[in-house]
Design a protein around this motif. Sequence first.
Motif, short mmCIF file in Angstrom:
data_model
loop_
_atom_site.label_atom_id
_atom_site.label_comp_id
_atom_site.label_asym_id
_atom_site.label_seq_id
_atom_site.Cartn_x
_atom_site.Cartn_y
_atom_site.Cartn_z
N TRP A 156 0.85 -1.20 0.00
CA TRP A 156 0.00 0.00 0.00
C TRP A 156 0.88 1.24 0.00
O TRP A 156 2.03 1.21 0.40
CB TRP A 156 -0.93 0.00 1.22
CG TRP A 156 -0.38 0.70 2.43
CD1 TRP A 156 -0.63 1.98 2.81
CD2 TRP A 156 0.50 0.16 3.42
NE1 TRP A 156 0.04 2.28 3.98
CE2 TRP A 156 0.75 1.17 4.37
CE3 TRP A 156 1.12 -1.08 3.58
CZ2 TRP A 156 1.57 0.98 5.47
CZ3 TRP A 156 1.94 -1.27 4.68
CH2 TRP A 156 2.16 -0.26 5.60
N GLY A 172 -4.16 4.20 0.33
CA GLY A 172 -3.67 3.03 1.06
C GLY A 172 -3.65 3.25 2.56
O GLY A 172 -3.98 2.35 3.34
N TYR A 182 -9.23 -0.25 -2.10
CA TYR A 182 -7.95 -0.96 -2.18
C TYR A 182 -7.75 -1.65 -3.54
O TYR A 182 -6.72 -1.43 -4.20
CB TYR A 182 -7.81 -1.96 -1.04
CG TYR A 182 -6.45 -2.61 -1.01
CD1 TYR A 182 -5.34 -1.92 -0.54
CD2 TYR A 182 -6.27 -3.91 -1.47
CE1 TYR A 182 -4.08 -2.50 -0.53
CE2 TYR A 182 -5.01 -4.51 -1.46
CZ TYR A 182 -3.92 -3.80 -0.98
OH TYR A 182 -2.68 -4.37 -0.98
N GLN A 185 -2.30 -9.06 -2.57
CA GLN A 185 -3.31 -8.00 -2.64
C GLN A 185 -4.69 -8.56 -2.92
O GLN A 185 -5.69 -8.10 -2.36
CB GLN A 185 -2.91 -6.98 -3.71
CG GLN A 185 -1.67 -6.17 -3.35
CD GLN A 185 -1.17 -5.33 -4.51
OE1 GLN A 185 -1.39 -5.65 -5.67
NE2 GLN A 185 -0.46 -4.25 -4.19
#
Length: 306
Positions: free
Chosen positions: A44, A49, A104, A122
């Motif tokens: 991030w 983030g 995200y 992720q």
Amino acid sequence: MSVQRRKIVAGNTSVLKSSVGIVRILAVIFACVTFSLVAHKGGWNSRAGDMCMFSWCFCFAVTIVILLVEVAGLQSRMPVSWKNFPITFAMFAVLMCLSASVIYPLYFLEDRSHGSEMHTYQVVATVFSCLTTLAYIVEVSLTRARPGEVTGYMATVPGILKVIESYIACVIFVFISDPPLYEKHVALKWCLSVYCICFILSVVVIILCVGECTGWLPFTFEKFLNAYALLAVLMYASAVIIWPIFQFDSKYGGTTQRPGNCRQYSSPGYLCIWDKLVAIAVLSATNLIVYIIDLVYSARLIFITV
């Protein structure tokens, strides 16, 4: 004495075996896995983030505190109303984790410059963020007030709507302030005033309920809720009309067509100014609908003890 203590301990630990306790434990596990996966590979960056990491860590920490308080049986010693605080937090957690679950992947999943391993982390983090959101949704469903049930105001539909109203206003503030999008006309400053005033009043209602301070008002809390809901509907209705007129009408320097520079800039998660103007218009209309529902429920809510 020892028998009584054993009963107290057994009763407190039984909280963890209840349906709400199990859901909270799952939320803690899912949130922990989420931010651990993201932090492990440094997956991030930027303000987006940071916001996601804050959401997961904050929800994890507060849920742990709630579990510890209930296991220790300290609800009556807390400086907040325990009928209102847990569900208020759970509803905010739903919105925060839901936002993180959207933001995200929008900002980070499209970027594969860090390799396939990072991408895998992720993707898994996004899945667990969604599971965290689902866990909090289930908690809200389990703890909200049922028809005819006497409980805290924040457990009712109007109470839950107050959380949604304030959160949508926060999102509007993010879009409207960077860069300032309300300085071209005085009418747009009125829209900003609408968002600020209604947000402050929603937060005041939440604080009064969670802090058990509703008796401090010089008038009945029910009258305050109805007057506030009606005022908010009228003010948001004006903003829903004024904002698009002064932002998209060519007479006031606006345009209904998305500018070409928005199409040329294709960074993941990027919103140009025109996109933000549209987002604010949509969020304003959404909050107006929420306030209308709130007004209807507040007018009918006569059986709740705050």
